[in-house]
Design an enzyme around this catalytic site. Structure first.
Site, PDB file in Angstrom:
ATOM      1  N   ASP A  29       0.861  -1.186   0.000  1.00  6.73           N
ATOM      2  CA  ASP A  29       0.000   0.000   0.000  1.00  6.73           C
ATOM      3  C   ASP A  29       0.904   1.246   0.000  1.00  6.73           C
ATOM      4  OD1 ASP A  29      -1.640   2.117   0.569  1.00  6.73           O
ATOM      5  OD2 ASP A  29      -2.567   1.215   2.349  1.00  6.73           O
ATOM      6  N   GLU A  79      30.188   5.450   5.655  1.00  2.00           N
ATOM      7  CA  GLU A  79      30.139   4.009   5.894  1.00  2.00           C
ATOM      8  C   GLU A  79      29.967   3.292   4.555  1.00  2.00           C
ATOM      9  OE1 GLU A  79      26.434   2.668   7.887  1.00  2.00           O
ATOM     10  OE2 GLU A  79      26.018   4.794   8.171  1.00  2.00           O
ATOM     11  N   CYS A 111      26.154   6.221  11.046  1.00  2.00           N
ATOM     12  CA  CYS A 111      25.651   7.556  10.677  1.00  2.00           C
ATOM     13  C   CYS A 111      26.164   8.665  11.595  1.00  2.00           C
ATOM     14  CB  CYS A 111      24.130   7.542  10.652  1.00  2.00           C
ATOM     15  SG  CYS A 111      23.470   6.299   9.550  1.00  2.00           S
ATOM     16  N   SER A 201      16.461  -1.097  15.966  1.00  2.00           N
ATOM     17  CA  SER A 201      17.224   0.126  15.738  1.00  2.00           C
ATOM     18  C   SER A 201      16.400   1.363  16.130  1.00  2.00           C
ATOM     19  CB  SER A 201      17.618   0.196  14.261  1.00  2.00           C
ATOM     20  OG  SER A 201      18.482   1.258  14.040  1.00  2.00           O
ATOM     21  N   HIS A 233      18.635  12.968  13.403  1.00  2.00           N
ATOM     22  CA  HIS A 233      19.159  12.067  12.378  1.00  2.00           C
ATOM     23  C   HIS A 233      17.946  11.422  11.708  1.00  2.00           C
ATOM     24  CE1 HIS A 233      21.085   8.899  10.299  1.00  2.00           C
ATOM     25  NE2 HIS A 233      20.689   7.950  11.119  1.00  2.00           N
ATOM     26  N   LYS A 242       9.485   9.667  15.582  1.00  2.00           N
ATOM     27  CA  LYS A 242       9.349   8.813  16.774  1.00  2.00           C
ATOM     28  C   LYS A 242      10.075   9.444  17.977  1.00  2.00           C
ATOM     29  CE  LYS A 242       9.011   4.523  14.141  1.00  2.00           C
ATOM     30  NZ  LYS A 242       7.986   3.606  14.583  1.00  2.00           N
TER      31      LYS A 242
HETATM   32  N1  COA Z   1      -0.677   3.211   5.816  1.00  2.00           N
HETATM   33  C1  COA Z   1       0.000   3.989   6.674  1.00  2.00           C
HETATM   34  N2  COA Z   1       0.969   3.501   7.526  1.00  2.00           N
HETATM   35  C2  COA Z   1       1.268   2.195   7.442  1.00  2.00           C
HETATM   36  C3  COA Z   1       0.582   1.335   6.568  1.00  2.00           C
HETATM   37  C4  COA Z   1      -0.443   1.891   5.718  1.00  2.00           C
HETATM   38  N3  COA Z   1      -1.120   1.147   4.835  1.00  2.00           N
HETATM   39  N4  COA Z   1       1.098   0.091   6.697  1.00  2.00           N
HETATM   40  C5  COA Z   1       2.058   0.156   7.664  1.00  2.00           C
HETATM   41  N5  COA Z   1       2.159   1.438   8.093  1.00  2.00           N
HETATM   42  C6  COA Z   1       3.085   1.964   9.094  1.00  2.00           C
HETATM   43  C7  COA Z   1       3.265   1.041  10.287  1.00  2.00           C
HETATM   44  O1  COA Z   1       2.230   1.208  11.225  1.00  2.00           O
HETATM   45  C8  COA Z   1       4.613   1.492  10.797  1.00  2.00           C
HETATM   46  O2  COA Z   1       4.475   2.678  11.517  1.00  2.00           O
HETATM   47  P1  COA Z   1       5.187   2.822  12.957  1.00  2.00           P
HETATM   48  O3  COA Z   1       6.668   2.662  12.704  1.00  2.00           O
HETATM   49  O4  COA Z   1       4.819   4.200  13.388  1.00  2.00           O
HETATM   50  O5  COA Z   1       4.673   1.737  13.805  1.00  2.00           O
HETATM   51  C9  COA Z   1       5.385   1.836   9.511  1.00  2.00           C
HETATM   52  O6  COA Z   1       4.369   2.016   8.502  1.00  2.00           O
HETATM   53  C10 COA Z   1       6.334   0.776   9.058  1.00  2.00           C
HETATM   54  O7  COA Z   1       5.643  -0.432   9.042  1.00  2.00           O
HETATM   55  P2  COA Z   1       6.353  -1.789   9.470  1.00  2.00           P
HETATM   56  O8  COA Z   1       5.362  -2.869   9.404  1.00  2.00           O
HETATM   57  O9  COA Z   1       7.081  -1.572  10.759  1.00  2.00           O
HETATM   58  O10 COA Z   1       7.383  -1.892   8.256  1.00  2.00           O
HETATM   59  P3  COA Z   1       8.522  -2.933   7.952  1.00  2.00           P
HETATM   60  O11 COA Z   1       8.384  -4.180   8.698  1.00  2.00           O
HETATM   61  O12 COA Z   1       8.552  -2.986   6.469  1.00  2.00           O
HETATM   62  O13 COA Z   1       9.861  -2.208   8.490  1.00  2.00           O
HETATM   63  C11 COA Z   1      11.595  -0.584   8.708  1.00  2.00           C
HETATM   64  C12 COA Z   1      10.119  -0.838   8.344  1.00  2.00           C
HETATM   65  C13 COA Z   1      11.830   0.915   8.731  1.00  2.00           C
HETATM   66  C14 COA Z   1      11.903  -1.164  10.073  1.00  2.00           C
HETATM   67  C15 COA Z   1      12.469  -1.221   7.601  1.00  2.00           C
HETATM   68  O14 COA Z   1      12.261  -0.517   6.420  1.00  2.00           O
HETATM   69  C16 COA Z   1      13.947  -1.191   7.923  1.00  2.00           C
HETATM   70  O15 COA Z   1      14.458  -2.089   8.585  1.00  2.00           O
HETATM   71  N6  COA Z   1      14.676  -0.147   7.453  1.00  2.00           N
HETATM   72  C17 COA Z   1      16.062   0.022   7.721  1.00  2.00           C
HETATM   73  C18 COA Z   1      16.275   0.483   9.132  1.00  2.00           C
HETATM   74  C19 COA Z   1      17.104   1.693   9.203  1.00  2.00           C
HETATM   75  O16 COA Z   1      17.128   2.485   8.299  1.00  2.00           O
HETATM   76  N7  COA Z   1      17.806   1.879  10.266  1.00  2.00           N
HETATM   77  C20 COA Z   1      18.567   3.065  10.369  1.00  2.00           C
HETATM   78  C21 COA Z   1      19.509   2.957  11.452  1.00  2.00           C
HETATM   79  S1  COA Z   1      19.941   4.569  11.952  1.00  2.00           S
END
Ligand code: COA
Length: 384
Positions: A29, A79, A111, A201, A233, A242
Site C-alpha cells: 500500500d 560508511e 551515521c 534500531s 538524524h 518517533k
Molecule cells: N498506511 C499507513 N501507515 C502504514 C501502513 C499503511 N497502509 N502500513 C504500515 N504502516 C506503518 C506502520 O504502522 C509502521 O508505523 P510505525 O513505525 O509508526 O509503527 C510503519 O508504517 C512501518 O511499518 P512496518 O510494518 O514496521 O514496516 P517494515 O516491517 O517494512 O519495516 C523498517 C520498516 C523501517 C523497520 C524497515 O524498512 C527497515 O528495517 N529499514 C532500515 C532500518 C534503518 O534504516 N535503520 C537506520 C539505522 S539509523
C-alpha cells in the site's frame, strides 16, 4: 572565539525513483511508504558514482581557491568506503586540487561519522584559529532489492567548512554523548548491502535520544523552552518523528506545535532524497535553513550512528546565514532531477564494476566520476 559551520553544500545524484511506484512494484500500500515510512522519492546513484565522487561534488559546490589555501584538516565521514585501507579523503586531494599541507583522513561510525568529524574540526579550529576544516558526509544507503529496508535507501553528500566567525551555524560547545555496543545495524566487509534489525534500531535510537536529552537538561540546566527547533538524524523521516513524539507529554502544547512545525520543515529534503546515512542530520539542517530557520535561533541537534554512538549538541543560526546558503540553487538541484522507472533502477542496481572496467566519458553526466578500475585500484576523473 566563535567556531562553527561557515559554509554548507550538498550533492544529490541526478536520478531518483518515485516511492509510490516502488510501493506498487512491491505490492505494498503506497500509504505505508509515504505515511508509515515518510518518504516520497529516493536518490539513485549511477554505477560510476560512489562515496568519493559525491564527496567531491558537494565540496566543490562550496570551495573557493581562498578556502583551499586555508584548509588544514579534511575529514570524510562515510560508511560506504571504497577501500579498506586508503581513505576517501586521499582521493579527494586531486579531485578538489587541494594543497598537500593538509591532515586528511576518513572516519567511520555508521551515521555518526560526520558529527565525529564536525566535533574534531571544532577542536582543530580552536587550536588553529587561522585554519579551516573541511568535513564531508558521503554515503550510498543500500539494503537490497525487495528487502524491507529498500524503501529507506538513498544517496548523497553534504560538505561543511568549519572556521572561526562562522556565517551559518555557531557551535555552542554544549554537548552530551554516549556509546554502547549494540547490534542494530551492520555491514560486514564482504557485503555491499547493510543488515539491520530495523525495529530494534528504532528502539535504540529513541532510547539514546531520551537518555541524552535528560543528560543535556541536567548538565546545562536547560529545557525545551530554550530551543525553538530540534533536528534529528533522519534515515527516513518517520524515525525522527518517533523521537520527537517522546516530548509530547513533557512540553507545553505550544512548544510541541512549534517543534513539530519546524521538524516538518527540516524533513522536506529528506523526503525527496532518502537516506544519506551520516549526512542525514545535516541534510535536515540544510532543509531547515532553506525552509524555516530564523537568524539567531537556537537549535538542538541529535546525531545517531548505529552500533551505537549518539550525541546531542546545541548551535545557533547566524544572523547572515541567508547570504551564504543558496536556497534556490539547493531547491533547483532537487527539482532538476530525472525519474528512473523501477525496472531501470533494478537493472542499474545490479551493475557492478570489476577490475579492468573503463568508463566511457561520453556516457557520464556528472562532474566527478570513477573512470577506471586498474589492477583493482579505483581511478577517478573530473569532466573537462
Ligand atoms: N498506511 C499507513 N501507515 C502504514 C501502513 C499503511 N497502509 N502500513 C504500515 N504502516 C506503518 C506502520 O504502522 C509502521 O508505523 P510505525 O513505525 O509508526 O509503527 C510503519 O508504517 C512501518 O511499518 P512496518 O510494518 O514496521 O514496516 P517494515 O516491517 O517494512 O519495516 C523498517 C520498516 C523501517 C523497520 C524497515 O524498512 C527497515 O528495517 N529499514 C532500515 C532500518 C534503518 O534504516 N535503520 C537506520 C539505522 S539509523
Amino acid at each position: 572565539m566563535d567556531i562553527g559551520i561557515d559554509k554548507i553544500g550538498f550533492y544529490v545524484p541526478k536520478d531518483y525513483i518515485d516511492i509510490v511506484e516502488l510501493a506498487k512494484a512491491r505490492n505494498v500500500d503506497p500509504d505505508k511508504f509515504t505515511i508509515g515510512i515518510g518518504q516520497d522519492k529516493q536518490a539513485v546513484p549511477q554505477p560510476y558514482q560512489d562515496a568519493v565522487t559525491m564527496a567531491a561534488s558537494s565540496a566543490d559546490s562550496i570551495l573557493t581557491s581562498e578556502d583551499k589555501k586555508d584548509i588544514g584538516l579534511l575529514i570524510v565521514g562515510t560508511e560506504s568506503s571504497v577501500d579498506e585501507s586508503k581513505s576517501s579523503a586521499a582521493f579527494l586531494m586531486d579531485l578538489l586540487e587541494l594543497p598537500e599541507d593538509i591532515r586528511a583522513f576518513e572516519i567511520k561510525q555508521a551515521c555518526y561519522g560526520a558529527t565525529a568529524g564536525l566535533q574534531s574540526a571544532y577542536d582543530f579550529v580552536s587550536l588553529n584559529p587561522d585554519k579551516k576544516a573541511l568535513v564531508i558526509a558521503t554515503d550510498i544507503a543500500r539494503y537490497g532489492i525487495k528487502t524491507p529496508g529498500e524503501v529507506t535507501q538513498g544517496a548523497g553528500s553534504v560538505a561543511m567548512i568549519i572556521s572561526k566567525d562562522p556565517r551559518v551555524l555557531k557551535l555552542d560547545h554544549k554537548s552530551v554523548y554516549m556509546t554502547r555496543n549494540v547490534g542494530d545495524f551492520w555491514r560486514p566487509t564482504f557485503s555491499k548491502t547493510a543488515f539491520a534489525r530495523g525495529k530494534f534500531s528504532n528502539q535504540v535510537y529513541v532510547d539514546f535520544f531520551q537518555t541524552l536529552w535528560q543528560k543535556f537538561q541536567n548538565k546545562y540546566s536547560m529545557t525545551a523552552d530554550d530551543f525553538s527547533t530540534m533536528l534529528f538524524h533522519i534515515p527516513y523521516t518517520k524515525m525522527g518523528t518517533k523521537a520527537l513524539r517522546t516530548l509530547e507529554e513533557t512540553v507545553s502544547d505550544t512548544k510541541y506545535a512549534e517543534l513539530t512545525k519546524h521538524y516538518q520543515e527540516s524533513i522536506k529534503f529528506s523526503r525527496e532524497v532518502g537516506n544519506l546515512y551520516t549526512g542525514s542530520l545535516y541534510l535536515g539542517l540544510l532543509s531547515y535553513l532553506v525552509y524555516g530557520a530564523q537568524p539567531n535561533e537556537q537549535l538542538l541537534l541529535f546525531s545517531y550512528g548505529s552500533g551505537a554512538v549518539g550525541e546531542l549538541y546545541s548551535a545557533k543560526v547566524q544572523p547572515d546565514f541567508e547570504q551564504v546558503v543558496d536556497k534556490s540553487a539547493l531547491q533547483k538541484m532537487l527539482t532538476n532531477r530525472q525519474k528512473l522507472s523501477i525496472s531501470n533502477y533494478e537493472k542499474m542496481y545490479q551493475i557492478e564494476y570489476q577490475d579492468g572496467t573503463i568508463v566511457d566519458p561520453i556516457t557520464v553526466d556528472t562532474k566527478f566520476y570513477l573512470s577506471e578500475i586498474k589492477e583493482n585500484e579505483r581511478l577517478y576523473k573530473k569532466s573537462k
